[in-house]
Design a protein around this motif. Sequence first.
Motif, mmCIF file in Angstrom:
data_model
loop_
_atom_site.group_PDB
_atom_site.id
_atom_site.type_symbol
_atom_site.label_atom_id
_atom_site.label_comp_id
_atom_site.label_asym_id
_atom_site.label_seq_id
_atom_site.Cartn_x
_atom_site.Cartn_y
_atom_site.Cartn_z
ATOM 1 N N LEU A 106 0.835 -1.191 0.000
ATOM 2 C CA LEU A 106 0.000 0.000 0.000
ATOM 3 C C LEU A 106 0.876 1.249 0.000
ATOM 4 O O LEU A 106 1.981 1.228 0.549
ATOM 5 C CB LEU A 106 -0.916 0.004 1.228
ATOM 6 C CG LEU A 106 -1.890 -1.171 1.350
ATOM 7 C CD1 LEU A 106 -2.729 -1.035 2.608
ATOM 8 C CD2 LEU A 106 -2.779 -1.282 0.130
ATOM 9 N N PRO A 107 0.392 2.336 -0.587
ATOM 10 C CA PRO A 107 -0.911 2.516 -1.223
ATOM 11 C C PRO A 107 -0.924 2.032 -2.669
ATOM 12 O O PRO A 107 0.126 1.752 -3.247
ATOM 13 C CB PRO A 107 -1.098 4.032 -1.168
ATOM 14 C CG PRO A 107 0.309 4.554 -1.317
ATOM 15 C CD PRO A 107 1.172 3.590 -0.557
ATOM 16 N N VAL A 108 -2.125 1.978 -3.252
ATOM 17 C CA VAL A 108 -2.258 1.555 -4.639
ATOM 18 C C VAL A 108 -3.453 2.256 -5.261
ATOM 19 O O VAL A 108 -4.453 2.521 -4.574
ATOM 20 C CB VAL A 108 -2.419 0.021 -4.736
ATOM 21 C CG1 VAL A 108 -3.629 -0.458 -3.943
ATOM 22 C CG2 VAL A 108 -2.519 -0.441 -6.179
ATOM 23 N N ILE A 109 -3.352 2.571 -6.538
ATOM 24 C CA ILE A 109 -4.470 3.146 -7.283
ATOM 25 C C ILE A 109 -4.480 2.541 -8.681
ATOM 26 O O ILE A 109 -3.425 2.325 -9.279
ATOM 27 C CB ILE A 109 -4.389 4.690 -7.347
ATOM 28 C CG1 ILE A 109 -5.608 5.273 -8.073
ATOM 29 C CG2 ILE A 109 -3.082 5.165 -7.964
ATOM 30 C CD1 ILE A 109 -5.757 6.781 -7.911
ATOM 31 N N VAL A 110 -5.677 2.223 -9.173
ATOM 32 C CA VAL A 110 -5.853 1.646 -10.509
ATOM 33 C C VAL A 110 -6.939 2.448 -11.228
ATOM 34 O O VAL A 110 -7.984 2.763 -10.639
ATOM 35 C CB VAL A 110 -6.255 0.163 -10.451
ATOM 36 C CG1 VAL A 110 -6.080 -0.491 -11.825
ATOM 37 C CG2 VAL A 110 -5.465 -0.585 -9.398
ATOM 38 N N VAL A 147 -9.057 9.123 -5.765
ATOM 39 C CA VAL A 147 -9.897 8.695 -6.891
ATOM 40 C C VAL A 147 -10.668 9.863 -7.485
ATOM 41 O O VAL A 147 -10.865 9.937 -8.708
ATOM 42 C CB VAL A 147 -10.854 7.542 -6.503
ATOM 43 C CG1 VAL A 147 -10.061 6.295 -6.127
ATOM 44 C CG2 VAL A 147 -11.812 7.939 -5.399
ATOM 45 N N VAL A 148 -11.090 10.806 -6.648
ATOM 46 C CA VAL A 148 -11.825 11.955 -7.175
ATOM 47 C C VAL A 148 -10.909 12.839 -8.020
ATOM 48 O O VAL A 148 -11.295 13.292 -9.107
ATOM 49 C CB VAL A 148 -12.478 12.763 -6.036
ATOM 50 C CG1 VAL A 148 -13.024 14.094 -6.557
ATOM 51 C CG2 VAL A 148 -13.597 11.964 -5.390
ATOM 52 N N ALA A 158 -8.868 2.807 -5.262
ATOM 53 C CA ALA A 158 -7.628 3.029 -4.513
ATOM 54 C C ALA A 158 -7.741 2.472 -3.112
ATOM 55 O O ALA A 158 -8.839 2.329 -2.551
ATOM 56 C CB ALA A 158 -7.301 4.522 -4.447
ATOM 57 N N VAL A 159 -6.560 2.155 -2.551
ATOM 58 C CA VAL A 159 -6.424 1.858 -1.133
ATOM 59 C C VAL A 159 -5.318 2.761 -0.614
ATOM 60 O O VAL A 159 -4.215 2.797 -1.188
ATOM 61 C CB VAL A 159 -6.063 0.386 -0.862
ATOM 62 C CG1 VAL A 159 -6.149 0.086 0.646
ATOM 63 C CG2 VAL A 159 -6.959 -0.564 -1.635
ATOM 64 N N VAL A 214 -13.203 -3.920 -15.829
ATOM 65 C CA VAL A 214 -13.203 -3.499 -14.428
ATOM 66 C C VAL A 214 -11.784 -3.226 -13.967
ATOM 67 O O VAL A 214 -10.819 -3.780 -14.496
ATOM 68 C CB VAL A 214 -13.819 -4.583 -13.509
ATOM 69 C CG1 VAL A 214 -15.281 -4.821 -13.859
ATOM 70 C CG2 VAL A 214 -13.038 -5.891 -13.591
ATOM 71 N N VAL A 215 -11.654 -2.361 -12.968
ATOM 72 C CA VAL A 215 -10.431 -2.251 -12.177
ATOM 73 C C VAL A 215 -10.817 -2.557 -10.741
ATOM 74 O O VAL A 215 -11.869 -2.123 -10.263
ATOM 75 C CB VAL A 215 -9.760 -0.870 -12.312
ATOM 76 C CG1 VAL A 215 -9.176 -0.690 -13.697
ATOM 77 C CG2 VAL A 215 -10.715 0.269 -11.985
ATOM 78 N N VAL A 216 -9.944 -3.315 -10.069
ATOM 79 C CA VAL A 216 -10.287 -3.871 -8.757
ATOM 80 C C VAL A 216 -9.064 -3.844 -7.850
ATOM 81 O O VAL A 216 -7.938 -4.068 -8.311
ATOM 82 C CB VAL A 216 -10.774 -5.340 -8.892
ATOM 83 C CG1 VAL A 216 -11.265 -5.869 -7.548
ATOM 84 C CG2 VAL A 216 -11.863 -5.466 -9.947
ATOM 85 N N VAL A 217 -9.290 -3.579 -6.568
ATOM 86 C CA VAL A 217 -8.237 -3.708 -5.559
ATOM 87 C C VAL A 217 -8.800 -4.436 -4.354
ATOM 88 O O VAL A 217 -9.997 -4.369 -4.072
ATOM 89 C CB VAL A 217 -7.679 -2.344 -5.098
ATOM 90 C CG1 VAL A 217 -6.900 -1.669 -6.204
ATOM 91 C CG2 VAL A 217 -8.799 -1.432 -4.592
#
Length: 308
Positions: free
Chosen positions: A2-6, A47-48, A172-173, A264-267
């Motif tokens: 972490l962190p991660v964003i897709v 994400v925003v 994101a996380v 899809v994008v997934v975390v």
Amino acid sequence: MLPVIVVHGGAGHVPKDRADLSSVGVRDAVRAGYAILQAGGSAMDAVVETVTLLENNPVYNAGRGSDLNVKGEVEMDALVMDGRTLASGSVSAVRRVANPVQLARLVMEKTNHLCLTAEGASKFARAMGVPEVPEESLITDYARMRWKKNLQPDANPVECQIGKMGTVGAVAVDKEGNTACATSTGGLINQMEGRVGDTPSVGCGGYADNLIGAVSTTGHGEAIMKVTLSRLILFHMEQGKSPQEASDLALEYMKERVNGLGGVVVVDLKGTWAARFSSLQMVWAAAQQDQLHYGLYHGEDFIEPICV
């Protein structure tokens, strides 16, 4: 991990010149979101901001660059969801707003409702001080050309979908382990006035839950709604499937059950991520451990260092 964003820039089929532009756009956007996460910002902020950048990019079917409805007008949908509390906000068929994803966040934070639509959403935007923009500022020459082409008596709606990526979204996380998703779209080319697809529907266009993970979808909206694609993926993850396995199972089910294609994008909570699609292409990018991953076709995963 972490962190991660897709991030995704839509599932579909585009000519190479527009695909290249779309790939550059998601990479730039994911870098911006990752910088927020690296600085200790929240998954929601990341994400925003990421989706806002994609809405501002005329390459995508969201915000500026949105497809036009049958009347030649722009109607946009957007959704945000906070995995900490399951708080969500969305807008549908909204007009003359540059960034519907930011308005969706205001719905989540400033009202007791989950979704505002059409003129009600516009009135809320004005009450919140969101600037109203001329509709022409959201319409590109490319979108108008495709709208006119699809008005012809011999138009093929399937062919008219070629040449434009669709919905944009991000998951994101953050460093605290909180999840979030955001999704935004301009809808379908020449859709009926007032048509609303999967994007603003919780469990369809996106879902985030700190107990499981987060999803953002793109593709055939009506098909996604029929199978509640986002929540279906998280259901499979609850049963022990990885993000990739869960995504593939759900996308295959949607294809077999309702003949729908999408992506899809997934975390998950550990930072494991996936970008999966049943369409010919889906432009996507991911940032994790100072590495940028991106792709467009099945099996692609280009990797380069990320500087923030």
